[in-house]
Design a protein around this motif. Sequence first.
Motif, PDB file in Angstrom:
ATOM      1  N   CYS A  48       8.826   1.345  -3.421  1.00 50.93           N
ATOM      2  CA  CYS A  48       7.701   2.364  -3.029  1.00 50.93           C
ATOM      3  C   CYS A  48       7.456   3.692  -2.112  1.00 50.93           C
ATOM      4  O   CYS A  48       6.641   4.485  -1.946  1.00 50.93           O
ATOM      5  N   TYR A  49       8.336   3.823  -1.924  1.00 51.09           N
ATOM      6  CA  TYR A  49       8.351   4.849  -0.487  1.00 51.09           C
ATOM      7  C   TYR A  49       9.023   6.508  -1.326  1.00 51.09           C
ATOM      8  O   TYR A  49       9.388   7.643  -0.359  1.00 51.09           O
ATOM      9  N   ALA A  50       9.404   5.864  -2.543  1.00 51.96           N
ATOM     10  CA  ALA A  50       9.973   6.995  -2.768  1.00 51.96           C
ATOM     11  C   ALA A  50       8.884   8.399  -3.058  1.00 51.96           C
ATOM     12  O   ALA A  50       9.444   9.527  -3.711  1.00 51.96           O
ATOM     13  N   ILE A  51       8.151   8.050  -3.523  1.00 47.42           N
ATOM     14  CA  ILE A  51       6.703   8.542  -3.552  1.00 47.42           C
ATOM     15  C   ILE A  51       5.596   8.170  -3.209  1.00 47.42           C
ATOM     16  O   ILE A  51       5.411   6.937  -3.051  1.00 47.42           O
ATOM     17  N   SER A  52       4.061   9.032  -3.154  1.00 49.54           N
ATOM     18  CA  SER A  52       2.898   8.551  -2.493  1.00 49.54           C
ATOM     19  C   SER A  52       2.012   8.159  -3.256  1.00 49.54           C
ATOM     20  O   SER A  52       2.516   8.841  -4.850  1.00 49.54           O
ATOM     21  N   PRO A  53       1.617   7.295  -3.457  1.00 52.16           N
ATOM     22  CA  PRO A  53       0.443   6.778  -4.808  1.00 52.16           C
ATOM     23  C   PRO A  53      -0.259   8.426  -5.252  1.00 52.16           C
ATOM     24  O   PRO A  53      -0.615   7.973  -6.310  1.00 52.16           O
ATOM     25  N   ARG A  55       0.341  11.139  -5.244  1.00 53.48           N
ATOM     26  CA  ARG A  55       1.126  12.068  -5.925  1.00 53.48           C
ATOM     27  C   ARG A  55       2.017  10.664  -7.832  1.00 53.48           C
ATOM     28  O   ARG A  55       1.579  12.080  -8.721  1.00 53.48           O
ATOM     29  N   VAL A  56       1.486  10.050  -7.709  1.00 55.50           N
ATOM     30  CA  VAL A  56       1.580   9.305  -8.580  1.00 55.50           C
ATOM     31  C   VAL A  56       0.260   9.693  -9.635  1.00 55.50           C
ATOM     32  O   VAL A  56       0.530   9.860 -11.056  1.00 55.50           O
ATOM     33  N   ILE A  57      -0.631   9.092  -9.009  1.00 63.13           N
ATOM     34  CA  ILE A  57      -1.714   9.090  -9.482  1.00 63.13           C
ATOM     35  C   ILE A  57      -1.634  10.607  -9.826  1.00 63.13           C
ATOM     36  O   ILE A  57      -2.965  11.250 -11.299  1.00 63.13           O
ATOM     37  N   ALA A  58      -1.622  11.425  -9.598  1.00 67.50           N
ATOM     38  CA  ALA A  58      -1.563  13.053  -9.861  1.00 67.50           C
ATOM     39  C   ALA A  58      -0.934  13.163 -11.393  1.00 67.50           C
ATOM     40  O   ALA A  58      -1.958  13.753 -12.130  1.00 67.50           O
ATOM     41  N   ARG A  59      -0.057  13.081 -11.552  1.00 67.42           N
ATOM     42  CA  ARG A  59       1.042  12.909 -12.300  1.00 67.42           C
ATOM     43  C   ARG A  59       0.711  12.307 -13.518  1.00 67.42           C
ATOM     44  O   ARG A  59       0.258  12.617 -14.454  1.00 67.42           O
ATOM     45  N   PHE A  60       0.240  10.673 -13.372  1.00 64.61           N
ATOM     46  CA  PHE A  60      -0.042  10.041 -14.079  1.00 64.61           C
ATOM     47  C   PHE A  60      -1.425   9.572 -13.775  1.00 64.61           C
ATOM     48  O   PHE A  60      -1.804   8.657 -13.146  1.00 64.61           O
ATOM     49  N   PRO A  61      -2.563  10.190 -14.394  1.00 64.85           N
ATOM     50  CA  PRO A  61      -4.374   9.971 -14.352  1.00 64.85           C
ATOM     51  C   PRO A  61      -4.049   8.499 -14.619  1.00 64.85           C
ATOM     52  O   PRO A  61      -5.625   8.104 -14.371  1.00 64.85           O
ATOM     53  N   ARG A  62      -3.978   7.989 -15.732  1.00 68.21           N
ATOM     54  CA  ARG A  62      -4.228   6.945 -17.252  1.00 68.21           C
ATOM     55  C   ARG A  62      -3.522   5.934 -17.108  1.00 68.21           C
ATOM     56  O   ARG A  62      -2.668   4.635 -17.609  1.00 68.21           O
ATOM     57  N   VAL A  63      -3.025   5.211 -15.729  1.00 66.14           N
ATOM     58  CA  VAL A  63      -2.263   4.574 -15.279  1.00 66.14           C
ATOM     59  C   VAL A  63      -3.048   3.024 -15.668  1.00 66.14           C
ATOM     60  O   VAL A  63      -4.294   2.970 -15.268  1.00 66.14           O
ATOM     61  N   ARG A  64      -2.624   1.660 -16.395  1.00 60.91           N
ATOM     62  CA  ARG A  64      -3.107   0.429 -16.645  1.00 60.91           C
ATOM     63  C   ARG A  64      -2.260  -0.779 -15.907  1.00 60.91           C
ATOM     64  O   ARG A  64      -2.947  -1.863 -15.425  1.00 60.91           O
ATOM     65  N   ALA A  65      -0.921  -0.385 -15.830  1.00 59.47           N
ATOM     66  CA  ALA A  65       0.280  -1.423 -15.229  1.00 59.47           C
ATOM     67  C   ALA A  65       0.547  -0.722 -14.368  1.00 59.47           C
ATOM     68  O   ALA A  65       1.381   0.792 -14.421  1.00 59.47           O
ATOM     69  N   LEU A  66       1.255  -1.214 -13.133  1.00 64.09           N
ATOM     70  CA  LEU A  66       1.516  -0.701 -12.002  1.00 64.09           C
ATOM     71  C   LEU A  66       3.313  -1.848 -11.480  1.00 64.09           C
ATOM     72  O   LEU A  66       2.264  -2.700 -11.811  1.00 64.09           O
ATOM     73  N   THR A  67       4.212  -1.159 -11.576  1.00 67.14           N
ATOM     74  CA  THR A  67       5.407  -2.540 -10.614  1.00 67.14           C
ATOM     75  C   THR A  67       5.328  -1.941  -9.257  1.00 67.14           C
ATOM     76  O   THR A  67       6.024  -0.253  -9.151  1.00 67.14           O
ATOM     77  N   ILE A  92      -3.634   0.120  -2.766  1.00 65.71           N
ATOM     78  CA  ILE A  92      -4.445  -0.064  -3.681  1.00 65.71           C
ATOM     79  C   ILE A  92      -5.361   0.538  -4.085  1.00 65.71           C
ATOM     80  O   ILE A  92      -6.515   0.846  -3.892  1.00 65.71           O
ATOM     81  N   VAL A  93      -5.870   0.686  -2.073  1.00 65.59           N
ATOM     82  CA  VAL A  93      -6.847   1.876  -1.385  1.00 65.59           C
ATOM     83  C   VAL A  93      -7.017   3.418  -2.861  1.00 65.59           C
ATOM     84  O   VAL A  93      -7.504   3.733  -2.856  1.00 65.59           O
ATOM     85  N   ALA A  94      -5.609   3.876  -2.652  1.00 67.26           N
ATOM     86  CA  ALA A  94      -5.385   4.887  -3.311  1.00 67.26           C
ATOM     87  C   ALA A  94      -6.229   4.655  -5.162  1.00 67.26           C
ATOM     88  O   ALA A  94      -6.770   5.377  -5.414  1.00 67.26           O
ATOM     89  N   MET A  95      -5.283   3.691  -5.388  1.00 71.85           N
ATOM     90  CA  MET A  95      -6.035   3.078  -7.222  1.00 71.85           C
ATOM     91  C   MET A  95      -6.810   3.042  -7.356  1.00 71.85           C
ATOM     92  O   MET A  95      -7.628   3.061  -8.626  1.00 71.85           O
ATOM     93  N   ALA A  96      -8.214   2.511  -6.150  1.00 73.62           N
ATOM     94  CA  ALA A  96      -9.373   1.598  -6.389  1.00 73.62           C
ATOM     95  C   ALA A  96      -9.941   2.697  -6.779  1.00 73.62           C
ATOM     96  O   ALA A  96     -11.634   3.539  -6.901  1.00 73.62           O
ATOM     97  N   LYS A  97      -9.593   4.212  -6.182  1.00 73.83           N
ATOM     98  CA  LYS A  97     -10.827   5.758  -5.946  1.00 73.83           C
ATOM     99  C   LYS A  97     -10.271   5.965  -7.332  1.00 73.83           C
ATOM    100  O   LYS A  97     -11.193   7.374  -8.191  1.00 73.83           O
ATOM    101  N   SER A  98      -8.950   6.230  -8.232  1.00 74.79           N
ATOM    102  CA  SER A  98      -8.695   6.916  -9.512  1.00 74.79           C
ATOM    103  C   SER A  98      -8.397   6.106 -11.191  1.00 74.79           C
ATOM    104  O   SER A  98      -7.617   6.941 -11.759  1.00 74.79           O
ATOM    105  N   TYR A  99      -8.002   4.550 -10.429  1.00 76.87           N
ATOM    106  CA  TYR A  99      -7.122   3.959 -11.871  1.00 76.87           C
ATOM    107  C   TYR A  99      -8.620   2.793 -11.248  1.00 76.87           C
ATOM    108  O   TYR A  99      -8.413   2.181 -11.936  1.00 76.87           O
TER     109      TYR A  99
END
Lengths: 573, 198
Positions: A48-53, A55-67, A92-99
């Motif tokens: 989880c520290y290899a990348i920030s939420p 940046r994940v959201i920026a690259r993959f805008p339509r994620v439905r499942a996250l591990t 969760i905070v970041a995803m609440a806004k974008s996913y």
Amino acid sequence: MTYFPEEVLEHVFDFLSSHRDRNAVSQVCKSWFRVERWSRHRVFIGNCYAISPERVIARFPRVRALTLKGKPHFADFSLVPHDWGGFVYPWIVAMAKSYPDLEELRLKRMVVSDESLELLSRSFPNFQSLVLVSCEGFSTDGLASIAANCRVLRELDLQENEVEDRRGHWLGCFPDSCTSLVSLNFACLKGEVNLGALERLVARCPNLRSLRLNRAVPLEALHKILTRAPQLVDIGIGSYVHESNSEAYVKLCNAVLNCKSVQSLSGFLEVAPCCLPAFYPICLNLTSLNLSYAPGIQGNELINLIRHCRKLQRLWILDYIGDKGLEVVASTCKELQELRVFPYDPYGGGNATVTEEGLVAISMGCPKLHSLLYFCRQMTNAALINVAKNCPNFTRFRLCILDPTKPDHVTLQPLDEGFGAIVQSCKGLRRLSLSGLLTDQVFLYIGMYAERLEMLSIAFAGESDKGMLYVLNGCKNLRKLEIRDSPFGDIALLTNVGKYETMRSLWMSSCDVTLGGCKALAKKMPRLNVEIINEKDQMMENSHDDGEKVEKMFVYRTLCGPRRDAPDFVWTL
Amino acid sequence: MERTVTYENDLNLKATELRLGLPGTDDSDKQTPSGVRSNKRTLSETTEECRSKSNSGTSDARNDDTETAPAAKAQVVGWPPIRSYRKNSFQPKKTEAEAAGIYVKVSMDGAPYLRKIDLKSYKGYPELLKALENMFKFTIGQYSEREGYNGSDYAPTYEDKDGDWMLVGDVPWEMFISSCKRLRIMKGSEARGLGSYV
């Protein structure tokens, strides 16, 4: 160049289920990158520290499942301090806004607070599946929010988490309108549950396939539950204590007879073994049996149970089954693919356990075996060579000899040749854990032969830096390397620094790397986080010289630089 | 616990110490039997370091939580590699029979309801009798082989496997807890009658 409409590409990419395939595809060209990123719905993040939420959201805008995975593997064995990190809340905070369409969240070794669970439960109207493995930081209050607010919840799977049990009525928080549950696993909870609420919940969820109960659910409740849910495929028994000729037991036998679909059985956290015959009818179709938390099932009762399980593919047991018991397994379970033998009394030493003979018997009787975790007190090279010959299909081979530097107990030689045979024979080996007395030679073999190896665990092994270098230079597909109490120092650490960017992470504790070596690594490789973990002394920067050995070091590639949530005792160089 | 006894006995400590040599070889001989030159720290050194290094800080608390055996044996932090969750789930050396208590009913003449106690939770008769005294608010007299319980109106009795009513205290403790099916605290003339039977 033929024009390929993006819809067609997207449709083709739909068939790619593996993350690696998707990653590969995204690198072909810009338009494929674009199509792939918009159509990726499942993302796997191993650190989880290899990348920030963000940046994940920026690259993959339509994620439905996250591990997401947090702490390093050695955290399982108390080698990582409690507050090291791995917090899910910012995600969760970041995803609440974008996913808004998030459906599934799977977390391993992360810190999950009740607030995180509350926020999760309120932010995603379509949320269906929560799987928490080896996590901590939450209580049954958090579970209550999930139960109450996730309207279409299908799966709540809690595996081996440390949960603060507030005796709340979280089960009762599932509204009457919740009928969508497919999988419910709360075996790791220590406290009481509302049995009436549980029974009603089971009764109104016709699609329930998997139910794993905790210790507080007694046999009387079990029969009612099984009667309501004869369609269950996977059952985890809680408490199984009763007299074998009581009315409740007879009712249970009948209920069990009705459960014709059960393939997986686990639990028996408390058990009266005389009652086990009730489950013999189920045993015939079982493919998975986990008795590793059932110390009450021993001796003949255990053997008799196993004799009924001819279709078993996965078996987890405790080592008091002994070599004789393993011979029964070998002659009964011809379809066996995965075996885990855990130590019942690791600090004792008087009781019956398994030896190399049991392992050889299994290898001879179960040719389909490909995944092994085996705790034992002794091993020989000859046995390992034999096993390697009988089972060339190992993908996971983890051997733990309880005395960490014990040699071949017959020849008193190191176990280099035995493990060497394993890596040479098992060309598909992806995961390997070593133990026993080992020199640099075993690492030479590993570097030479273990081409597919992705994860290697080393403890109390090797003689010099050469050992570690054989591995770093040889294993092309290595992703995770974890080493403890082995004599590898700065030369091993610094000779092939480029390797670490091709890997997820490197852990070294109680080895010979020095502070100076770690600093040099951090300087050469800015895209790695080099974390020094030193619980005792939080003024590391000031009071230590570069020659001092580092107690715990965790190195991982990252696109985010040093993490901002590191506690005082973690120093990122 | 038996382990503390082991700790006091030097010979046993040696026998259980993790080290490289063959069992039975002298402690001072640190060569591995195969003659392999070893740069690594010997296990006893490592263990010492591990223990001294985990003397403070949060890792120590975790160790206390996860290691169920006391430090009589040389134990290495985080070894064997078993998940803390799994370690905490077990109480080693307890078979089903040992772990389960022996619960028996206790009735007291004149009391409105019975109680239940776990005989396994007491180490001997004095503890048991004290607990009964507390539970039912009465005093048992002094036990003597000759006269039973002298000095009070009460006598603790139990029903044994044969269905006979016996006076508590005559047989060894272990024999008692394995044969006791229920307890009854007799009162008044009945009690005195039992004790002073001629």
